[in-house]
Scaffold this motif. Structure first.
Motif, PDB file in Angstrom:
ATOM      1  N   MET A   1      13.216   4.543  -6.968  1.00 40.70           N
ATOM      2  CA  MET A   1      13.518   5.969  -6.820  1.00 40.70           C
ATOM      3  C   MET A   1      14.130   6.523  -8.102  1.00 40.70           C
ATOM      4  SD  MET A   1      15.049   6.356  -2.989  1.00 40.70           S
ATOM      5  CE  MET A   1      14.173   5.757  -1.556  1.00 40.70           C
TER       6      MET A   1
ATOM      7  N   VAL B   1       7.673   3.359  -5.750  1.00 39.95           N
ATOM      8  CA  VAL B   1       8.596   3.498  -4.626  1.00 39.95           C
ATOM      9  C   VAL B   1       8.022   2.908  -3.336  1.00 39.95           C
ATOM     10  CG1 VAL B   1       9.865   5.158  -3.183  1.00 39.95           C
ATOM     11  CG2 VAL B   1       9.691   5.513  -5.656  1.00 39.95           C
TER      12      VAL B   1
ATOM     13  N   GLU C   1      12.726  11.029   0.510  1.00 39.86           N
ATOM     14  CA  GLU C   1      13.265   9.827  -0.114  1.00 39.86           C
ATOM     15  C   GLU C   1      14.795   9.875  -0.195  1.00 39.86           C
ATOM     16  OE1 GLU C   1      11.478   7.327  -0.392  1.00 39.86           O
ATOM     17  OE2 GLU C   1       9.498   8.243  -0.230  1.00 39.86           O
TER      18      GLU C   1
END
Length: 257
Positions: A1, A227, A75
């Motif tokens: 991330m 990710v 996220e």
């Protein structure tokens, strides 16, 4: 991330991919021989055949998540929220309510605007859910990347019976358009055949087959995504070939009596 959503390096790679795609499409439109980059039904990666283009208007087809849109809100919730939540429920809630918590991937808006100016139809082929078509249209449009219209310029999981497979949707698009460029963050955004590999090294090797290797950067354009997704597989023995595994001799066990 940290890399995908925070680093300048990821932003630069994204802009690099979109810039290369725009330049490539411009080259194709100036040439006399427009060729589809959609593998035809029944084709294989080692003997590729492509959907015919004759008489069809040009189009470019893109995945949505982490290709044209960054799902920062989802996220962030994944990173900071309670663990062990059901992914499918969370994702459905995200599609419906996270419309304003996304951003265009760096370079995407400029590239899509350029494609529109060149007369290229921009079409989205995504595994977002068909039952959330309206908020997905809204998210794409409000990010400045549309128009996204379900069944016309937006194709979704649930539009057919193939689930997360995208080839059937690509063929449907290619029935009406000469698809001269595609972009995605997973190999399945280019052909479902990549996901039939039996193991991690075999899947990687498929990208180097002589029939498809020249398409990377010349019709097929990959955006970075470390990710999630199909590329995140394998343990140390799968990722590192046996002849490339090294151990520091200084840490080797000492011989004894």
């Amino acid at each position: 991330m940290q890399y995908l959503y925070g680093s300048g390096e990821a932003a630069a790679i994204s802009r690099q991919a979109w810039s290369a795609l725009t330049f490539y499409v411009g080259e194709v439109l100036q040439g006399k021989d427009r060729r589809s980059v959609v593998l035809a039904e029944g084709a294989s990666l080692d003997a590729p055949k492509f959907v015919p283009c004759a008489g069809k208007p040009p189009a470019a087809v893109f995945d949505v998540d982490e290709t044209v849109l960054l799902n920062q809100g989802f996220e962030y919730d994944d990173l900071t929220g309670a663990p062990h939540r059901d992914f499918d429920d969370r994702w459905a809630h995200w599609e419906k309510t996270g419309i304003h918590a996304v951003s265009p991937t760096p370079g995407a808006k400029e590239a899509i605007d350029a494609l529109h100016r060149m007369g290229v139809m921009v079409i989205f082929n995504t595994n977002r859910n068909a039952f959330n078509a309206e908020p997905t249209e809204q998210a794409i449009d409000e990010a400045g990347l549309g128009p996204a219209r379900h069944g016309e310029t937006l194709f979704l999981a649930g539009d057919d019976k193939t689930g997360s497979l995208k080839d059937a949707r690509r063929w449907r698009i290619a029935d009406h358009y000469c698809v001269i460029a595609m972009g995605g963050d997973q190999l399945g955004d280019f052909s479902d055949l990549f996901n039939e590999a039996s193991n991690v090294p075999a899947r990687r090797a498929l990208t180097a087959l002589p029939g498809v290797a020249p398409l990377w950067g010349r019709g097929w354009f990959v955006l970075p995504n470390p990710v999630y997704g199909s590329g995140l597989q394998g343990g140390a023995g799968d990722i590192f070939p046996a002849d490339k595994q090294w151990h520091d001799p200084a840490t080797a066990p000492k011989g004894g009596h």
